[in-house]
Scaffold this motif. Structure first.
Motif, PDB file in Angstrom:
ATOM      1  N   SER A  97       1.994  33.814   2.526  1.00  0.00           N
ATOM      2  CA  SER A  97       1.668  34.972   1.679  1.00  0.00           C
ATOM      3  C   SER A  97       1.582  36.203   2.567  1.00  0.00           C
ATOM      4  O   SER A  97       1.837  36.135   3.767  1.00  0.00           O
ATOM      5  CB  SER A  97       0.341  34.744   0.946  1.00  0.00           C
ATOM      6  OG  SER A  97      -0.708  34.611   1.900  1.00  0.00           O
ATOM      7  N   ARG A  98       1.192  37.335   1.974  1.00  0.00           N
ATOM      8  CA  ARG A  98       1.061  38.556   2.781  1.00  0.00           C
ATOM      9  C   ARG A  98      -0.009  38.405   3.856  1.00  0.00           C
ATOM     10  O   ARG A  98       0.133  38.867   4.979  1.00  0.00           O
ATOM     11  CB  ARG A  98       0.716  39.745   1.870  1.00  0.00           C
ATOM     12  CG  ARG A  98       1.941  40.357   1.222  1.00  0.00           C
ATOM     13  CD  ARG A  98       1.569  41.514   0.342  1.00  0.00           C
ATOM     14  NE  ARG A  98       2.752  42.114  -0.265  1.00  0.00           N
ATOM     15  CZ  ARG A  98       2.727  42.925  -1.308  1.00  0.00           C
ATOM     16  NH1 ARG A  98       1.576  43.230  -1.879  1.00  0.00           N
ATOM     17  NH2 ARG A  98       3.831  43.436  -1.795  1.00  0.00           N
ATOM     18  N   SER A  99      -1.109  37.745   3.496  1.00  0.00           N
ATOM     19  CA  SER A  99      -2.212  37.565   4.449  1.00  0.00           C
ATOM     20  C   SER A  99      -1.920  36.442   5.445  1.00  0.00           C
ATOM     21  O   SER A  99      -2.404  36.447   6.564  1.00  0.00           O
ATOM     22  CB  SER A  99      -3.517  37.270   3.705  1.00  0.00           C
ATOM     23  OG  SER A  99      -3.350  36.128   2.880  1.00  0.00           O
ATOM     24  N   ASN A 100      -1.112  35.461   5.027  1.00  0.00           N
ATOM     25  CA  ASN A 100      -0.756  34.336   5.897  1.00  0.00           C
ATOM     26  C   ASN A 100       0.754  34.331   6.097  1.00  0.00           C
ATOM     27  O   ASN A 100       1.478  33.561   5.491  1.00  0.00           O
ATOM     28  CB  ASN A 100      -1.225  33.015   5.260  1.00  0.00           C
ATOM     29  CG  ASN A 100      -0.807  31.803   6.079  1.00  0.00           C
ATOM     30  OD1 ASN A 100      -0.633  31.893   7.284  1.00  0.00           O
ATOM     31  ND2 ASN A 100      -0.630  30.680   5.403  1.00  0.00           N
ATOM     32  N   ASN A 101       1.233  35.238   6.932  1.00  0.00           N
ATOM     33  CA  ASN A 101       2.679  35.427   7.115  1.00  0.00           C
ATOM     34  C   ASN A 101       3.222  34.392   8.100  1.00  0.00           C
ATOM     35  O   ASN A 101       3.317  34.643   9.298  1.00  0.00           O
ATOM     36  CB  ASN A 101       2.960  36.853   7.609  1.00  0.00           C
ATOM     37  CG  ASN A 101       4.432  37.207   7.452  1.00  0.00           C
ATOM     38  OD1 ASN A 101       5.182  36.489   6.797  1.00  0.00           O
ATOM     39  ND2 ASN A 101       4.843  38.295   8.074  1.00  0.00           N
ATOM     40  N   ARG A 282       5.931  25.278  -6.028  1.00  0.00           N
ATOM     41  CA  ARG A 282       4.508  25.664  -6.179  1.00  0.00           C
ATOM     42  C   ARG A 282       3.860  24.934  -7.348  1.00  0.00           C
ATOM     43  O   ARG A 282       2.701  24.551  -7.282  1.00  0.00           O
ATOM     44  CB  ARG A 282       4.401  27.181  -6.370  1.00  0.00           C
ATOM     45  CG  ARG A 282       4.664  27.937  -5.076  1.00  0.00           C
ATOM     46  CD  ARG A 282       3.915  29.233  -5.012  1.00  0.00           C
ATOM     47  NE  ARG A 282       4.233  29.948  -3.799  1.00  0.00           N
ATOM     48  CZ  ARG A 282       3.786  31.159  -3.505  1.00  0.00           C
ATOM     49  NH1 ARG A 282       2.989  31.793  -4.350  1.00  0.00           N
ATOM     50  NH2 ARG A 282       4.115  31.741  -2.365  1.00  0.00           N
ATOM     51  N   ILE A 304       3.193  36.018  -8.407  1.00  0.00           N
ATOM     52  CA  ILE A 304       3.885  36.233  -7.125  1.00  0.00           C
ATOM     53  C   ILE A 304       4.363  37.681  -7.009  1.00  0.00           C
ATOM     54  O   ILE A 304       4.175  38.327  -5.972  1.00  0.00           O
ATOM     55  CB  ILE A 304       5.076  35.253  -6.966  1.00  0.00           C
ATOM     56  CG1 ILE A 304       4.559  33.813  -6.855  1.00  0.00           C
ATOM     57  CG2 ILE A 304       5.915  35.597  -5.732  1.00  0.00           C
ATOM     58  CD1 ILE A 304       5.623  32.744  -7.007  1.00  0.00           C
ATOM     59  N   THR A 307       1.193  39.985  -6.497  1.00  0.00           N
ATOM     60  CA  THR A 307       0.456  39.874  -5.234  1.00  0.00           C
ATOM     61  C   THR A 307       1.331  39.998  -3.987  1.00  0.00           C
ATOM     62  O   THR A 307       0.885  40.453  -2.945  1.00  0.00           O
ATOM     63  CB  THR A 307      -0.302  38.530  -5.168  1.00  0.00           C
ATOM     64  OG1 THR A 307       0.652  37.462  -5.346  1.00  0.00           O
ATOM     65  CG2 THR A 307      -1.370  38.449  -6.239  1.00  0.00           C
ATOM     66  N   GLU A 308       2.595  39.563  -4.097  1.00  0.00           N
ATOM     67  CA  GLU A 308       3.449  39.545  -2.899  1.00  0.00           C
ATOM     68  C   GLU A 308       4.720  40.368  -3.020  1.00  0.00           C
ATOM     69  O   GLU A 308       5.447  40.545  -2.033  1.00  0.00           O
ATOM     70  CB  GLU A 308       3.824  38.093  -2.574  1.00  0.00           C
ATOM     71  CG  GLU A 308       2.632  37.175  -2.340  1.00  0.00           C
ATOM     72  CD  GLU A 308       3.068  35.734  -2.176  1.00  0.00           C
ATOM     73  OE1 GLU A 308       3.965  35.488  -1.356  1.00  0.00           O
ATOM     74  OE2 GLU A 308       2.515  34.860  -2.874  1.00  0.00           O
ATOM     75  N   GLY A 312       8.149  37.880  -2.020  1.00  0.00           N
ATOM     76  CA  GLY A 312       7.385  36.637  -2.155  1.00  0.00           C
ATOM     77  C   GLY A 312       8.165  35.525  -2.834  1.00  0.00           C
ATOM     78  O   GLY A 312       7.854  34.342  -2.647  1.00  0.00           O
ATOM     79  N   ARG A 315      10.200  33.283   0.001  1.00  0.00           N
ATOM     80  CA  ARG A 315       9.550  32.702   1.174  1.00  0.00           C
ATOM     81  C   ARG A 315      10.147  31.321   1.480  1.00  0.00           C
ATOM     82  O   ARG A 315      10.352  30.525   0.574  1.00  0.00           O
ATOM     83  CB  ARG A 315       8.042  32.580   0.960  1.00  0.00           C
ATOM     84  CG  ARG A 315       7.365  33.920   0.780  1.00  0.00           C
ATOM     85  CD  ARG A 315       5.900  33.895   1.126  1.00  0.00           C
ATOM     86  NE  ARG A 315       5.311  35.226   0.923  1.00  0.00           N
ATOM     87  CZ  ARG A 315       5.306  36.186   1.827  1.00  0.00           C
ATOM     88  NH1 ARG A 315       5.852  35.969   3.003  1.00  0.00           N
ATOM     89  NH2 ARG A 315       4.742  37.361   1.577  1.00  0.00           N
TER      90      ARG A 315
END
Length: 347
Positions: A97-101, A282, A304, A307-308, A312, A315
């Motif tokens: 995700s954006r926080s966990n690239n 997912r 998705i 948020t991304e 996203g 990915r």
């Protein structure tokens, strides 16, 4: 090709074709066609191709099952060799995700740190096991649908082939779909979470019921349509454009042009269907995260994008593309060697 190609251009012109068959006569011209029909079935680790029709002679001599065994064996080896990239793709689809690239090197490091080098092959066992039932069901369904269509010709017309192939693919996918869900869960599992495939299946059945084995089924089926349609359309368009612009007195664009057209068309097909594949993965993985809410296909797309962003939806695309060339190469080499071992005459 090397036998016919006298001037080293990697294309066959009319004179080379004529001279080859005049100087190297064969008893049965369809033998040449059979070589090309059966030597172009590759498995790039996603879906197996529907086998071409087998002749009466091949059915009587048992050559048809040797072709299927060779194709299945080639698929098993190529999938095993590219399994680490496949697992990385699944992890990036679900957890990135954006926080966990998650990047490629970081993803591999994380997998090895969590479970050692063997963890790179998690989920590969079920991925290899599903090759046999998938190809068998697809082949049987293809044969039955051909009979239902009612054609008395050995070779189907293009629209009949498309219909029979699509339906056979859908039937096979529906039959082995629970194994797809198991593969995703096994790839995502942490060290010691399940003792094996059966333990994983029992856990899913006990906690979530039978419906869990068909999570993500709709986006999976929908993904087949854009992939097949765009792949075919782009391939034909590129090939015809090249022939119109650059071909001089020849209808053969050459092996490198065909390979380039095939690569580009396959890439376009994957780009079009990839968001559906990501949503499918997912949805398959939903209950593997404790307390995760049930989300529909439409809701997941919205979440998705919100948020991304559009990125996203793609990915895990890099490892997905990275595995295509080695998968095709390994599949081809193993397929040819297995054919020789099984005594399949390449004509």
């Amino acid at each position: 090709l090397f036998s016919m190609d006298k001037n080293g251009t990697m294309t066959i012109d009319w004179n080379e074709w004529r001279d080859y068959h005049l100087l190297h006569p064969v008893e049965n011209i369809p033998e040449i066609i059979l070589y090309w029909k059966h030597s172009t079935i590759f498995d790039v680790g996603e879906n197996l191709t529907v086998p071409d029709e087998f002749t009466v002679e091949e059915r009587q001599t048992g050559m048809w099952w040797r072709h299927l065994v060779a194709g299945g064996g080639a698929g098993a080896v190529s999938r095993t060799c590219t399994a680490p990239l496949d697992r990385l793709k699944v992890l990036m689809q679900v957890h990135a995700s954006r926080s966990n690239n998650m990047c490629i090197v970081g993803g591999f490091t994380q997998m090895i740190r969590e479970g050692g080098p063997r963890s790179l092959w998690r989920g590969n066992g079920i991925n290899v096991l599903k090759i046999a039932p998938e190809s068998a069901i697809k082949f049987m369904a293809y044969e039955q649908i051909k009979r239902f269509i009612g054609t008395d010709q050995e070779m189907l017309r293009i629209h009949e082939r498309l219909l029979a192939g699509s339906l056979a693919g859908a039937i096979a996918q529906s039959s082995i779909y629970p194994m797809e869900v198991l593969k995703t869960r096994m790839a995502l599992r942490k060290t010691g979470q399940y003792s094996g495939m059966l333990d994983c299946a029992k856990n899913i059945l006990a906690k979530e019921g039978m419906a869990a084995f068909y999570k993500g089924y709709i986006p999976n089926m929908l993904g087949i349509i854009p992939y097949a349609g765009i792949d075919l359309a782009v391939y034909e368009t590129l090939k015809n454009t090249w022939l119109q612009r650059y071909a001089v007195n020849s209808a053969d664009p050459g092996v490198f042009v065909l390979l380039a057209c095939g690569t580009i068309s396959s890439t376009c097909g994957q780009l079009a269907s990839y968001p559906l594949a990501l949503v499918r993965t997912r949805m398959q993985a939903q209950a593997s995260v404790e307390g995760a809410p049930e989300v529909t296909m439409r809701g997941l797309f919205k979440h998705i994008l919100k948020t991304e962003g559009a990125f996203g939806l793609y990915r895990g695309l890099a490892p997905n593309f990275m595995k295509v060339i080695p998968a095709v190469s390994i599949s081809y080499v193993v397929y040819e060697n297995l054919k020789m071992t099984l005594g399949v005459d390449s004509r």
